[in-house]
Scaffold this motif. Sequence first.
Motif, PDB file in Angstrom:
ATOM      1  N   PHE A 302      -0.703  -1.575  -8.906  1.00 28.98           N
ATOM      2  CA  PHE A 302      -1.951  -2.244  -8.547  1.00 28.98           C
ATOM      3  C   PHE A 302      -1.707  -3.445  -7.644  1.00 28.98           C
ATOM      4  O   PHE A 302      -2.448  -3.677  -6.690  1.00 28.98           O
ATOM      5  N   SER A 303      -0.643  -4.198  -7.902  1.00 28.43           N
ATOM      6  CA  SER A 303      -0.358  -5.375  -7.077  1.00 28.43           C
ATOM      7  C   SER A 303       0.018  -4.968  -5.656  1.00 28.43           C
ATOM      8  O   SER A 303      -0.329  -5.655  -4.693  1.00 28.43           O
ATOM      9  N   ALA A 304       0.712  -3.835  -5.513  1.00 27.84           N
ATOM     10  CA  ALA A 304       1.068  -3.360  -4.176  1.00 27.84           C
ATOM     11  C   ALA A 304      -0.178  -2.942  -3.401  1.00 27.84           C
ATOM     12  O   ALA A 304      -0.292  -3.201  -2.195  1.00 27.84           O
ATOM     13  N   ILE A 305      -1.121  -2.292  -4.082  1.00 27.62           N
ATOM     14  CA  ILE A 305      -2.382  -1.919  -3.434  1.00 27.62           C
ATOM     15  C   ILE A 305      -3.124  -3.168  -2.973  1.00 27.62           C
ATOM     16  O   ILE A 305      -3.635  -3.227  -1.847  1.00 27.62           O
ATOM     17  N   ILE A 309      -4.209  -3.901   0.953  1.00 25.71           N
ATOM     18  CA  ILE A 309      -5.601  -4.093   1.367  1.00 25.71           C
ATOM     19  C   ILE A 309      -5.804  -5.480   1.959  1.00 25.71           C
ATOM     20  O   ILE A 309      -6.492  -5.648   2.975  1.00 25.71           O
ATOM     21  N   ARG A 310      -5.175  -6.472   1.355  1.00 27.32           N
ATOM     22  CA  ARG A 310      -5.293  -7.847   1.879  1.00 27.32           C
ATOM     23  C   ARG A 310      -4.717  -7.942   3.288  1.00 27.32           C
ATOM     24  O   ARG A 310      -5.315  -8.545   4.187  1.00 27.32           O
ATOM     25  N   ASP A 311      -3.551  -7.320   3.516  1.00 24.43           N
ATOM     26  CA  ASP A 311      -2.893  -7.422   4.826  1.00 24.43           C
ATOM     27  C   ASP A 311      -3.582  -6.565   5.894  1.00 24.43           C
ATOM     28  O   ASP A 311      -3.667  -6.959   7.052  1.00 24.43           O
ATOM     29  N   ALA A 312      -4.065  -5.372   5.499  1.00 32.16           N
ATOM     30  CA  ALA A 312      -4.642  -4.450   6.472  1.00 32.16           C
ATOM     31  C   ALA A 312      -6.082  -4.800   6.839  1.00 32.16           C
ATOM     32  O   ALA A 312      -6.544  -4.462   7.926  1.00 32.16           O
ATOM     33  N   PRO A 314      -9.059  -3.529   5.904  1.00 30.16           N
ATOM     34  CA  PRO A 314      -9.802  -2.358   6.369  1.00 30.16           C
ATOM     35  C   PRO A 314     -11.308  -2.540   6.221  1.00 30.16           C
ATOM     36  O   PRO A 314     -11.785  -3.277   5.362  1.00 30.16           O
ATOM     37  N   ASP A 315     -12.055  -1.831   7.083  1.00 30.35           N
ATOM     38  CA  ASP A 315     -13.501  -1.744   6.939  1.00 30.35           C
ATOM     39  C   ASP A 315     -13.883  -0.631   5.973  1.00 30.35           C
ATOM     40  O   ASP A 315     -14.976  -0.646   5.401  1.00 30.35           O
ATOM     41  N   LEU A 316     -12.994   0.360   5.856  1.00 32.89           N
ATOM     42  CA  LEU A 316     -13.250   1.543   5.038  1.00 32.89           C
ATOM     43  C   LEU A 316     -11.995   1.878   4.248  1.00 32.89           C
ATOM     44  O   LEU A 316     -10.889   1.898   4.802  1.00 32.89           O
ATOM     45  N   ILE A 317     -12.176   2.146   2.952  1.00 32.36           N
ATOM     46  CA  ILE A 317     -11.071   2.538   2.081  1.00 32.36           C
ATOM     47  C   ILE A 317     -11.395   3.891   1.479  1.00 32.36           C
ATOM     48  O   ILE A 317     -12.482   4.106   0.943  1.00 32.36           O
ATOM     49  N   LEU A 318     -10.455   4.813   1.568  1.00 36.97           N
ATOM     50  CA  LEU A 318     -10.540   6.088   0.862  1.00 36.97           C
ATOM     51  C   LEU A 318      -9.484   6.074  -0.224  1.00 36.97           C
ATOM     52  O   LEU A 318      -8.300   5.807   0.045  1.00 36.97           O
ATOM     53  N   GLY A 319      -9.903   6.340  -1.473  1.00 33.87           N
ATOM     54  CA  GLY A 319      -8.923   6.282  -2.548  1.00 33.87           C
ATOM     55  C   GLY A 319      -9.548   6.555  -3.891  1.00 33.87           C
ATOM     56  O   GLY A 319     -10.431   7.404  -4.036  1.00 33.87           O
ATOM     57  N   SER A 320      -9.104   5.791  -4.902  1.00 36.73           N
ATOM     58  CA  SER A 320      -9.517   5.988  -6.289  1.00 36.73           C
ATOM     59  C   SER A 320     -10.233   4.751  -6.801  1.00 36.73           C
ATOM     60  O   SER A 320     -10.480   3.794  -6.060  1.00 36.73           O
ATOM     61  N   SER A 321     -10.514   4.760  -8.085  1.00 38.39           N
ATOM     62  CA  SER A 321     -11.153   3.594  -8.708  1.00 38.39           C
ATOM     63  C   SER A 321     -10.292   2.343  -8.580  1.00 38.39           C
ATOM     64  O   SER A 321     -10.822   1.231  -8.559  1.00 38.39           O
ATOM     65  N   TYR A 322      -8.977   2.508  -8.495  1.00 37.59           N
ATOM     66  CA  TYR A 322      -8.100   1.343  -8.333  1.00 37.59           C
ATOM     67  C   TYR A 322      -8.422   0.624  -7.021  1.00 37.59           C
ATOM     68  O   TYR A 322      -8.574  -0.600  -6.982  1.00 37.59           O
ATOM     69  N   GLN A 324     -11.143   1.010  -5.238  1.00 34.84           N
ATOM     70  CA  GLN A 324     -12.537   0.589  -5.235  1.00 34.84           C
ATOM     71  C   GLN A 324     -12.685  -0.798  -5.858  1.00 34.84           C
ATOM     72  O   GLN A 324     -13.490  -1.623  -5.403  1.00 34.84           O
ATOM     73  N   ALA A 325     -11.895  -1.062  -6.895  1.00 38.09           N
ATOM     74  CA  ALA A 325     -11.968  -2.367  -7.560  1.00 38.09           C
ATOM     75  C   ALA A 325     -11.499  -3.497  -6.654  1.00 38.09           C
ATOM     76  O   ALA A 325     -11.852  -4.665  -6.866  1.00 38.09           O
ATOM     77  N   LEU A 326     -10.713  -3.161  -5.627  1.00 40.73           N
ATOM     78  CA  LEU A 326     -10.170  -4.177  -4.726  1.00 40.73           C
ATOM     79  C   LEU A 326     -10.831  -4.154  -3.354  1.00 40.73           C
ATOM     80  O   LEU A 326     -10.430  -4.883  -2.459  1.00 40.73           O
ATOM     81  N   ALA A 327     -11.850  -3.308  -3.184  1.00 39.89           N
ATOM     82  CA  ALA A 327     -12.417  -3.070  -1.859  1.00 39.89           C
ATOM     83  C   ALA A 327     -13.147  -4.278  -1.295  1.00 39.89           C
ATOM     84  O   ALA A 327     -13.257  -4.417  -0.081  1.00 39.89           O
ATOM     85  N   ASP A 328     -13.685  -5.140  -2.144  1.00 41.34           N
ATOM     86  CA  ASP A 328     -14.469  -6.286  -1.693  1.00 41.34           C
ATOM     87  C   ASP A 328     -15.598  -5.821  -0.761  1.00 41.34           C
ATOM     88  O   ASP A 328     -16.456  -5.084  -1.162  1.00 41.34           O
ATOM     89  N   ASP A 329     -15.532  -6.230   0.503  1.00 40.51           N
ATOM     90  CA  ASP A 329     -16.614  -5.919   1.433  1.00 40.51           C
ATOM     91  C   ASP A 329     -16.451  -4.553   2.102  1.00 40.51           C
ATOM     92  O   ASP A 329     -17.357  -4.071   2.771  1.00 40.51           O
TER      93      ASP A 329
END
Length: 386
Positions: A302-305, A309-312, A314-322, A324-329
Motif C-alpha cells: 500500500f505504501s508503494a502505491i 500515485i503521489r509522484d505520477a 495521474p488524472d485517471l487511475i485504473l486499479g482496485s479498491s486499494y 481507489q482509496a488513494l485516488a483523491d481527485d
Amino acid sequence: MPDDHHTPCENPLWPCAMTGAVACLAGFEDLAVVVHGSSGCYFYPASLVGVPIHGTFLVENEVIFGTESRLQEVIGELEDRYARIAVVNTCVPAVMGEDIGSLARDRRVFIVDSPGFLGDLEAGYHQALAEIAPEVDPDVPGVNIDGICRTDPFSRGNALEARRLLNLAGGTVATTFCLDRYAATRRAAPLTVGTNPDLASGVGRWCGSLLGLDAVAATFDALAAAVDGIETRPVREEIAWADARIRKACSKYLRRFDPPRVAIFSGRSYADFAAGMLKQYLDADIVHVAARNDAGARAADFSAIREVIRDAEPDLILGSSYEQALADDAAFVGLTPPLRGTVLLHSRAVAGVEGALWLMDEVLNACTNRNRRNRGETMPLPLRKR
C-alpha cells in the motif's frame, strides 16, 4: 519450504498461489474444493471465488499432532456428495512436511500442493491445471476458451463474450478453462483462444487473445485459417462498428478536455490492454503501469502505491479498491480485485468487443465527471416521468 525457484508469498495486494489454485478448481461446478489449512486460509479465497468451497479449519492441536485425520474426516463427509474432491494444501501443512498424497485415489480425490509461498495467483492456477492434466481430443469440434478465473470480477462476462464471438463467427465452444464441468477437461479441443493471457492454459494450440479489438481481429483470422466454417466477416463488421463508436466518443471528449494522465494497477495482460486502448483512442499519457504479477514492475504494498500515485499525479487511475482509496481527485475505474463496496451483479466483460466498449465507457464517464466537477459544472439531472 520454498526452494530457489519459488517466490515467497510477499505481495499483500495480489492473491497467493493457494488462492490461485482454489480459483482454478472452483471453476468446475462438479468438483468439491477443500482448503487444507486454517480458517484464514479458507475465508480469503471463499470471499473471492463466489461459490461454495470447503475447509479443514486446522487448529493448534492438529498442527502439533498431525492434520491427516482431520483431512480424512472432511473428505469422508464430502465423498457421497461429489464425484471428485480436490484438496489444496496450504503453507502450514506444507511446512510441517506431512505426506497427504497418500489420501489421493482413483482421481476421485486428488491433491494440489499449492501453498502460498509457491508464488502468486498465476502460479497456483497453473499448478492446479497441471494436476488436473487436461486431455486434448483431436476429434472434438469447437474451440477452447481459457483465462477464466473466479477471482476475476470479469470472469463470467469474459466467458459469455468469448462464447458470443465464437458463435457469431459460426464456431462452437469446446472446454472453458476454468468455468465448466470437470468431464470437459478430458475432451478439450485442439485449438484455444484466451481472455487473459496471464492465465493461458497451455491446452491445445494457442490461436490468440481476445483482449482488444486488434487482438480479436487477429485471433479470428488465425481461427479461420485453422478451422473450416469460421467466418471472420461478422466479427470484423462488429469490430469496425465498435471502433467507429469509440473514436466518435473520444473525439468529442478531446474537443473539450485534455488527454488524461493515467496510472494503471492490474495484472500484466489487463494493464497492457488498457494502456493500449487509452493511448490509441485518447492519446493518453500512461505515466505508470504497475503489474501485480510482474516482479519487476509491480507496486507490492500500500505504501508503494501511495508513493507511485503521489509522484505520477495521474488524472485517471485504473486499479482496485486499494488505489481507489488513494485516488483523491483522480478519476477511477475498477479493473482488478478487490473492488470493495461495489455491487457487481451484471456480467461485465473486459475481453472481446464488449470488453473494449465497456472499458472506454467507464473511462470516458469517469474522466468527464472529474473534469466537470473540477470546472464547477453542474451535472445534468435525469428527466423525471410525469
